[in-house]
Motif scaffolding. Structure first.
Motif: not given
Lengths: 205, 205
Positions: B38-44, B76-83
Motif C-alpha cells: 500500500t502507498t498509505r502511511s502505516p497506522r499505529q 481514496y487516493d491511495n493504492y493497494y495491491g497484491t504483489p
C-alpha cells in the motif's frame, strides 16, 4: 430442498474401495448405499434388499428395456445392475447415496448422471497393489500378473473422474472422502438456484 | 512436488470473511496469508511485512508498469495491491496461500490465475447482514442503506466463484473451508501430472 449427492466410488480391484465405503457408512449412517439388482442366486447370509435385490432374468431384461438401470453388466451369465428409481428417490429426498462400482459401470453412470461426484480410489503403489491382490487368496502367478496388468490399465480411466483418493491409510482416505462431500455441497454450480432464491429474499426485505 | 493452492476468500462487506480467515490461519499455521502493498502511511501498531508492505507511489506505479501485481486498486487516493512474486514463491514452495480480498479484486485475480480456489463468503440472511453492518459503528441510516444495497448487488458475483460458504456459525464455516482445501487437493485436474508419473512407476515395476 437440495437434492442429495450421487457419490460414485470406483477404482481398480485391490484399491480398497469396499473398505473405504464401509468405513464411511459406519461414520455417516445418514448416507445411503445403493443396492444392486442381480439375477444370480443369493449366497448364504445374503439378504434381499440389503445385499442385492434378487430378480429373475425375465424381470431384469424387462427393466433393461424400460431403461430402469443407471448401469448394468453381464458377468458369467448373470446380470448385475443399479436400479435408477431407488437412486432417484433417495436423491430427491435430499439424501446422499453411494455407489460402489467398477470402472466400466462408473463411466456408464457418468453418461446418465454427469452431476454425480466421481471418486477414483487409487492404490498407494504398484507394490502395495500386488500385495493386496496376492493376499486375496490362492491365485496362480499367471492370473496374478493378469489381474495386475488389468489394474494397471484401469488406472488410465482416472482422467474421467472428479477426484482421486490415494488409499494409503484407510482413516485418512475416509477423511478425504468426507471433505469431498462437504466441499461438493458448497460448490456454486450446485447452489445457484438457492441464491437466486436468497436474493429474492434480499429484495423483499 | 505439487504447487500450493491459491485460496481467494471474498464476499460482500459484513459477510465475515476476515473472521473466517483469522480462525483458519490460527488452526493452520502452515497456510500463509498474502501481504498487500500500500502507498498509505502505516497506522499505529501496523508492522511492515505483516500488515502491509508500505511503499511509495513511485514504487507502486513502477510495479504496475512491470505487471508485478495480481490485482491492485486505488482507494481514496491511495493504492493497494497484491504483489505477484510473493504469492508465486509460496505456491512454488508447495504451500497454500490465502488472499482475503474484495469482489472486484477477486475477479481480477481470477483472470490472471484461474486455477485459484475462489470462495465466496455469504451472510446468512439479509437481516443478519443489516445487523452486522449496523454493529460496525456510527453510520447514518442513509449510509447504512447505501452499504446494504451495495452488499446486495455484490451477491450477484457469486456465480463467478467456485464455492460459497454461508457464514452462519463461524466454526462451521471454517470447517467447510478446511474441507474445500482438502477436497481441492484430491481433484483429478490438479493431480493428473502425478498419475502419469505413478503410471510410469507402474510400468517399470
Amino acid at each position: 430442498m437440495n437434492k442429495g449427492l450421487l457419490i460414485v466410488i470406483s477404482g481398480p480391484s485391490g484399491a480398497g474401495k469396499g473398505t473405504i465405503c464401509k468405513a464411511l457408512l459406519e461414520k455417516h449412517p445418514e448416507i445411503k448405499l445403493s443396492v444392486s439388482c442381480t439375477t444370480r442366486s443369493p449366497r448364504q447370509n445374503e439378504v434381499e434388499g440389503i445385499n442385492y435385490y434378487f430378480i429373475t432374468k425375465e424381470k431384469f431384461k424387462e427393466m433393461i428395456e424400460n431403461d430402469e438401470f443407471l448401469e448394468y453388466a453381464e458377468v458369467y451369465d448373470n446380470y448385475y445392475g443399479t436400479p435408477k428409481a431407488n437412486v432417484e428417490r433417495i436423491l430427491n429426498e435430499g439424501n446422499d447415496i453411494i455407489l460402489e462400482i467398477d470402472i466400466q459401470g462408473a463411466l456408464k453412470v457418468k453418461e446418465k448422471y454427469p452431476e454425480g461426484v466421481f471418486v477414483f480410489i487409487m492404490p498407494p503403489s504398484m507394490e502395495e497393489l500386488k500385495n493386496r491382490i496376492k493376499k486375496r487368496g490362492s491365485e496362480t502367478e499367471e492370473s496374478l500378473i493378469k489381474r495386475f496388468k488389468a489394474a494397471f490399465q484401469e488406472i488410465n480411466y482416472v482422467a474421467n473422474y472428479n477426484y482421486v483418493i490415494v488409499n494409503d491409510v484407510v482413516e485418512e482416505a475416509v477423511k478425504r472422502l468426507e471433505a469431498i462431500i462437504v466441499a461438493e455441497k458448497c460448490r456454486v454450480d450446485r447452489l445457484k438456484g438457492n441464491y437466486i432464491f436468497l436474493q429474492e429474499g434480499f429484495l423483499n426485505d
